[in-house]
Design a protein around this motif. Structure first.
Motif, PDB file in Angstrom:
ATOM      1  N   ALA A 185      11.281 -25.086 -14.745  1.00  0.00           N
ATOM      2  CA  ALA A 185      11.718 -25.314 -13.367  1.00  0.00           C
ATOM      3  C   ALA A 185      10.985 -24.383 -12.413  1.00  0.00           C
ATOM      4  CB  ALA A 185      13.228 -25.105 -13.260  1.00  0.00           C
ATOM      5  N   LEU A 186      10.835 -23.120 -12.793  1.00  0.00           N
ATOM      6  CA  LEU A 186      10.124 -22.164 -11.948  1.00  0.00           C
ATOM      7  C   LEU A 186       8.662 -22.565 -11.793  1.00  0.00           C
ATOM      8  CD1 LEU A 186      10.086 -19.513 -10.372  1.00  0.00           C
ATOM      9  CD2 LEU A 186       9.618 -18.311 -12.520  1.00  0.00           C
ATOM     10  N   THR A 187       8.062 -23.061 -12.874  1.00  0.00           N
ATOM     11  CA  THR A 187       6.663 -23.481 -12.828  1.00  0.00           C
ATOM     12  C   THR A 187       6.463 -24.619 -11.835  1.00  0.00           C
ATOM     13  OG1 THR A 187       6.293 -22.829 -15.137  1.00  0.00           O
ATOM     14  CG2 THR A 187       4.757 -24.411 -14.185  1.00  0.00           C
ATOM     15  N   ARG A 188       7.326 -25.609 -11.867  1.00  0.00           N
ATOM     16  CA  ARG A 188       7.214 -26.743 -10.952  1.00  0.00           C
ATOM     17  C   ARG A 188       7.419 -26.298  -9.501  1.00  0.00           C
ATOM     18  NH1 ARG A 188       6.810 -31.651 -13.123  1.00  0.00           N
ATOM     19  NH2 ARG A 188       7.404 -32.009 -15.304  1.00  0.00           N
ATOM     20  N   LEU A 189       8.389 -25.436  -9.278  1.00  0.00           N
ATOM     21  CA  LEU A 189       8.681 -24.974  -7.923  1.00  0.00           C
ATOM     22  C   LEU A 189       7.510 -24.177  -7.355  1.00  0.00           C
ATOM     23  CD1 LEU A 189      10.705 -24.661  -5.615  1.00  0.00           C
ATOM     24  CD2 LEU A 189      11.597 -22.627  -6.769  1.00  0.00           C
ATOM     25  N   LEU A 190       6.995 -23.224  -8.129  1.00  0.00           N
ATOM     26  CA  LEU A 190       5.872 -22.409  -7.664  1.00  0.00           C
ATOM     27  C   LEU A 190       4.616 -23.257  -7.490  1.00  0.00           C
ATOM     28  CD1 LEU A 190       6.295 -19.123  -9.747  1.00  0.00           C
ATOM     29  CD2 LEU A 190       7.110 -19.660  -7.456  1.00  0.00           C
ATOM     30  N   GLY A 191       4.381 -24.170  -8.409  1.00  0.00           N
ATOM     31  CA  GLY A 191       3.206 -25.030  -8.301  1.00  0.00           C
ATOM     32  C   GLY A 191       3.225 -25.852  -7.027  1.00  0.00           C
ATOM     33  N   LEU A 192       4.383 -26.412  -6.690  1.00  0.00           N
ATOM     34  CA  LEU A 192       4.504 -27.218  -5.474  1.00  0.00           C
ATOM     35  C   LEU A 192       4.231 -26.391  -4.230  1.00  0.00           C
ATOM     36  CD1 LEU A 192       5.279 -29.821  -4.017  1.00  0.00           C
ATOM     37  CD2 LEU A 192       7.677 -29.098  -4.144  1.00  0.00           C
ATOM     38  N   TRP A 193       4.825 -25.206  -4.149  1.00  0.00           N
ATOM     39  CA  TRP A 193       4.633 -24.371  -2.973  1.00  0.00           C
ATOM     40  C   TRP A 193       3.194 -23.879  -2.857  1.00  0.00           C
ATOM     41  CZ3 TRP A 193       7.580 -24.732   0.921  1.00  0.00           C
ATOM     42  CH2 TRP A 193       8.952 -24.906   0.802  1.00  0.00           C
ATOM     43  N   LEU A 194       2.561 -23.539  -3.976  1.00  0.00           N
ATOM     44  CA  LEU A 194       1.170 -23.075  -3.930  1.00  0.00           C
ATOM     45  C   LEU A 194       0.241 -24.181  -3.440  1.00  0.00           C
ATOM     46  CD1 LEU A 194       0.859 -20.913  -7.179  1.00  0.00           C
ATOM     47  CD2 LEU A 194       0.929 -20.128  -4.809  1.00  0.00           C
ATOM     48  N   VAL A 195       0.483 -25.408  -3.866  1.00  0.00           N
ATOM     49  CA  VAL A 195      -0.334 -26.531  -3.403  1.00  0.00           C
ATOM     50  C   VAL A 195      -0.163 -26.719  -1.897  1.00  0.00           C
ATOM     51  CG1 VAL A 195      -0.593 -29.038  -3.477  1.00  0.00           C
ATOM     52  CG2 VAL A 195      -0.427 -27.736  -5.605  1.00  0.00           C
ATOM     53  N   LEU A 196       1.081 -26.682  -1.420  1.00  0.00           N
ATOM     54  CA  LEU A 196       1.335 -26.851   0.015  1.00  0.00           C
ATOM     55  C   LEU A 196       0.694 -25.722   0.832  1.00  0.00           C
ATOM     56  CD1 LEU A 196       5.084 -27.989   0.007  1.00  0.00           C
ATOM     57  CD2 LEU A 196       3.046 -29.396   0.418  1.00  0.00           C
ATOM     58  N   LEU A 197       0.863 -24.490   0.371  1.00  0.00           N
ATOM     59  CA  LEU A 197       0.277 -23.359   1.084  1.00  0.00           C
ATOM     60  C   LEU A 197      -1.246 -23.407   1.050  1.00  0.00           C
ATOM     61  CD1 LEU A 197       2.667 -20.496  -0.125  1.00  0.00           C
ATOM     62  CD2 LEU A 197       2.567 -21.528   2.148  1.00  0.00           C
ATOM     63  N   GLY A 198      -1.821 -23.824  -0.076  1.00  0.00           N
ATOM     64  CA  GLY A 198      -3.268 -23.947  -0.174  1.00  0.00           C
ATOM     65  C   GLY A 198      -3.815 -24.977   0.789  1.00  0.00           C
TER      66      GLY A 198
ATOM     67  N   LEU B 273       6.348 -21.862   6.739  1.00  0.00           N
ATOM     68  CA  LEU B 273       6.346 -22.447   5.396  1.00  0.00           C
ATOM     69  C   LEU B 273       6.494 -21.365   4.336  1.00  0.00           C
ATOM     70  CD1 LEU B 273       6.004 -24.916   3.551  1.00  0.00           C
ATOM     71  CD2 LEU B 273       3.522 -24.570   3.680  1.00  0.00           C
ATOM     72  N   ALA B 274       5.799 -20.243   4.522  1.00  0.00           N
ATOM     73  CA  ALA B 274       5.900 -19.134   3.563  1.00  0.00           C
ATOM     74  C   ALA B 274       7.302 -18.537   3.570  1.00  0.00           C
ATOM     75  CB  ALA B 274       4.863 -18.067   3.903  1.00  0.00           C
ATOM     76  N   VAL B 275       7.902 -18.419   4.766  1.00  0.00           N
ATOM     77  CA  VAL B 275       9.258 -17.882   4.857  1.00  0.00           C
ATOM     78  C   VAL B 275      10.239 -18.796   4.123  1.00  0.00           C
ATOM     79  CG1 VAL B 275      11.166 -17.395   6.427  1.00  0.00           C
ATOM     80  CG2 VAL B 275       8.861 -16.622   7.004  1.00  0.00           C
TER      81      VAL B 275
END
Length: 219
Positions: A178-191, A160-162
């Motif tokens: 756009a960057l905020t939404r993308l990073l927010g989504l990935w951080l939630v999934l990784l968390g 997932l991180a890769v």
């Protein structure tokens, strides 16, 4: 993100995960080692990843400066968690990837907090590289440690991180929103993945008769 499941639980009641003997801490390194083997520390790392993701999703119109500060703080905190986790590893060969990641996260956090680098392209590059390298090193650790508890979950988190790193690098956001939404989504999934690993590690500790900080009391 601390995505490893920790060392294997010891067989005896007088040992902690990884086979280290229980006893009074002999120094700062022993305290950090006990902390790094605790499932609560792993869960705290998950929260440190999940909360910034929620903030970014709920507040997508944040300015570029605030976004850089949030990402920088996230990377610095994650680097601190990874540094402590290194002391919880028993095998010297398993410590080097964790130490490299801790240094990488701290350096990336410092770069994000520097004013000259606060651009969309710079933030995307920093976060993308960190996630890609982090995922690859975690993947290497999971493949090399065949006795790693919940190995499948750790492998999934590494992949997932890769993927997150590749997406950020290959599809750079054109705006801070756009960057905020993308990073927010990935951080939630990784968390969420990190939290699953922490809870699975707690279950392994309980099955082996060991609590988060040592064996269960017989009183």
């Amino acid at each position: 993100m601390a995505l490893t499941g920790g060392p294997a639980p010891g067989a005896g009641r007088g040992s902690v995960p990884g086979g280290a003997a229980l006893g009074p801490p002999g120094g700062p390194a022993d305290v950090l080692a006990a902390l790094g083997r605790s499932w609560t520390w792993m869960l705290a790392s998950a929260v440190a990843t999940f909360v910034p993701g929620i903030i970014l999703l709920v507040w997508p119109d944040t300015t570029l400066h605030v976004l850089a500060v949030l990402i920088g703080l996230y990377l610095l905190v994650t680097g601190a968690f990874r540094f402590v986790w290194v002391f919880g590893r028993e095998e010297q060969g398993e410590r080097l990837p964790g130490l490299l990641l801790a240094v990488l996260y701290v350096l990336a956090g410092v770069l994000c907090l520097r004013n000259p680098l606060q651009t969309i392209a710079a933030l995307s590059l920093i976060v993308g590289v960190v996630w890609l390298v982090s995922g690859m090193l975690t993947l290497f650790t999971a493949l090399a440690s065949r006795d790693l508890p919940h190995r499948a979950v750790v492998l999934g988190a590494a992949l997932l991180a890769v993927v997150a790193g590749i997406v950020v690098l290959a599809l750079p956001a054109e705006s801070a929103r756009a960057l905020t939404r993308l990073l927010g989504l990935w951080l939630v999934l990784l968390g969420l993945v990190e939290a699953a690993v922490a809870l699975a590690w707690r279950s392994a500790l309980r099955r082996s008769g060991i609590g988060s900080h040592g064996p269960a009391s017989t009183d």
